[in-house]
Design an enzyme around this catalytic site. Sequence first.
Site, PDB file in Angstrom:
ATOM      1  N   ILE A   1      22.145  10.678  23.561  1.00 19.87           N
ATOM      2  CA  ILE A   1      22.513  11.334  22.301  1.00 19.87           C
ATOM      3  C   ILE A   1      21.264  11.616  21.486  1.00 19.87           C
ATOM      4  O   ILE A   1      21.119  12.706  20.903  1.00 19.87           O
ATOM      5  CB  ILE A   1      23.494  10.445  21.513  1.00 19.87           C
ATOM      6  CG1 ILE A   1      24.864  10.433  22.203  1.00 19.87           C
ATOM      7  CG2 ILE A   1      23.620  10.913  20.065  1.00 19.87           C
ATOM      8  CD1 ILE A   1      25.842   9.446  21.606  1.00 19.87           C
TER       9      ILE A   1
ATOM     10  N   ASP B   1      10.466  -2.140  20.112  1.00 20.69           N
ATOM     11  CA  ASP B   1      11.599  -3.046  20.266  1.00 20.69           C
ATOM     12  C   ASP B   1      11.983  -3.428  18.843  1.00 20.69           C
ATOM     13  O   ASP B   1      11.186  -4.053  18.133  1.00 20.69           O
ATOM     14  CB  ASP B   1      11.181  -4.279  21.072  1.00 20.69           C
ATOM     15  CG  ASP B   1      12.350  -5.222  21.332  1.00 20.69           C
ATOM     16  OD1 ASP B   1      13.282  -5.270  20.496  1.00 20.69           O
ATOM     17  OD2 ASP B   1      12.321  -5.935  22.352  1.00 20.69           O
TER      18      ASP B   1
ATOM     19  N   ILE C   1      20.679   3.453  18.478  1.00 15.96           N
ATOM     20  CA  ILE C   1      20.577   2.338  19.415  1.00 15.96           C
ATOM     21  C   ILE C   1      21.731   1.365  19.208  1.00 15.96           C
ATOM     22  O   ILE C   1      22.226   1.197  18.091  1.00 15.96           O
ATOM     23  CB  ILE C   1      19.235   1.584  19.271  1.00 15.96           C
ATOM     24  CG1 ILE C   1      19.042   1.081  17.833  1.00 15.96           C
ATOM     25  CG2 ILE C   1      18.071   2.465  19.680  1.00 15.96           C
ATOM     26  CD1 ILE C   1      17.814   0.230  17.665  1.00 15.96           C
TER      27      ILE C   1
ATOM     28  N   TYR D   1      36.563  -1.337  24.419  1.00 17.01           N
ATOM     29  CA  TYR D   1      35.371  -1.272  23.559  1.00 17.01           C
ATOM     30  C   TYR D   1      35.043  -2.654  23.014  1.00 17.01           C
ATOM     31  O   TYR D   1      33.901  -2.935  22.661  1.00 17.01           O
ATOM     32  CB  TYR D   1      35.599  -0.266  22.435  1.00 17.01           C
ATOM     33  CG  TYR D   1      34.327   0.259  21.812  1.00 17.01           C
ATOM     34  CD1 TYR D   1      33.301   0.773  22.606  1.00 17.01           C
ATOM     35  CD2 TYR D   1      34.152   0.247  20.430  1.00 17.01           C
ATOM     36  CE1 TYR D   1      32.136   1.257  22.039  1.00 17.01           C
ATOM     37  CE2 TYR D   1      32.996   0.739  19.849  1.00 17.01           C
ATOM     38  CZ  TYR D   1      31.991   1.241  20.660  1.00 17.01           C
ATOM     39  OH  TYR D   1      30.834   1.721  20.094  1.00 17.01           O
TER      40      TYR D   1
ATOM     41  N   LYS E   1      30.376  -1.709  15.303  1.00 20.61           N
ATOM     42  CA  LYS E   1      30.267  -0.360  14.737  1.00 20.61           C
ATOM     43  C   LYS E   1      30.938  -0.281  13.357  1.00 20.61           C
ATOM     44  O   LYS E   1      30.505   0.491  12.496  1.00 20.61           O
ATOM     45  CB  LYS E   1      30.881   0.669  15.689  1.00 20.61           C
ATOM     46  CG  LYS E   1      30.070   0.900  16.958  1.00 20.61           C
ATOM     47  CD  LYS E   1      28.692   1.489  16.668  1.00 20.61           C
ATOM     48  CE  LYS E   1      28.005   1.929  17.956  1.00 20.61           C
ATOM     49  NZ  LYS E   1      26.656   2.494  17.709  1.00 20.61           N
TER      50      LYS E   1
ATOM     51  N   THR F   1      26.711   8.891  28.755  1.00 19.18           N
ATOM     52  CA  THR F   1      25.345   8.419  28.565  1.00 19.18           C
ATOM     53  C   THR F   1      25.205   7.061  29.244  1.00 19.18           C
ATOM     54  O   THR F   1      26.182   6.449  29.680  1.00 19.18           O
ATOM     55  CB  THR F   1      25.026   8.266  27.067  1.00 19.18           C
ATOM     56  OG1 THR F   1      25.910   7.294  26.503  1.00 19.18           O
ATOM     57  CG2 THR F   1      25.188   9.594  26.346  1.00 19.18           C
TER      58      THR F   1
ATOM     59  N   ALA G   1      24.530   4.251  27.797  1.00 17.11           N
ATOM     60  CA  ALA G   1      25.243   3.267  26.989  1.00 17.11           C
ATOM     61  C   ALA G   1      26.750   3.350  27.237  1.00 17.11           C
ATOM     62  O   ALA G   1      27.433   2.335  27.383  1.00 17.11           O
ATOM     63  CB  ALA G   1      24.941   3.482  25.507  1.00 17.11           C
TER      64      ALA G   1
END
Length: 254
Positions: A20, A64, A92, A155, A162, A193, A195
């Site tokens: 993304i 990082d 991220i 999820y 999130k 993706t 992730a």
Amino acid sequence: MGMLEGKCGLVVGIANDLSIATGCARAFVREGAEIAVTYQGEKARRFVEPVAQALGADPFLPLDVRSEDEIAAVFAAVAQKWGRLDFLLHSIAFCRAEDLHGGIVDCSREGFAEAMDVSVHSFLRLARAARPLMTDGGALLTVSYYGAEKVVENYNVMGPVKSALEGAVRYMAAELGAEGIRVNAISPGPLMTRAGSGIAHFDALIDAARERAPERRLVTIEDVGNMAAGLASDLSRSVTGNIAYVDAGYHVMA
């Protein structure tokens, strides 16, 4: 003349050319911005560097987000290069596989804390470092997902993570608004993706999104990038604290 002409930004979260963050970075450059790009460690560098080179990204540095020293080094390089920062993209998230694939009640204390630290608190850390460079205001962007608002099967713990990220967006917007710094999250539909592929039964999630979205299609990283470019631009100078859905309308369906 692009809508980001004369602006400079930092892109955090490119993993490879399908990320993304890659779609967003391409849109930023297409619209005239100069960008800096980071990569997480030497293993990731070989996948990120070709993307950064194609976009003319400079500086290109390791980051990082768990390392305060590396955060400081990145923003020192940005300050030396431009003396300011107009926008920042934080794209991220991380969760240990055993915690992501297990029920939320069974999530380990350490895994939950790590997911929150890398996925949420890192946005606060980056914002804190960016703030002194946004002397004329700026835009802070992060990436969320519909699972923050509704329960999405498989999820798991990333839903509350999130949700916390979206809450942080609202509070940051309120806190930084007087300085002309806007804070928004983009919430894309499911994308293939690296992730996303870590979510169990992700193919089924993709199929369901395609079938149920009003536009009957999946979104692309280019779609997300277009939204990101608009939110980073002065065209969105009165837009802050929002969750911008880029999901072909999926989020409106009951």
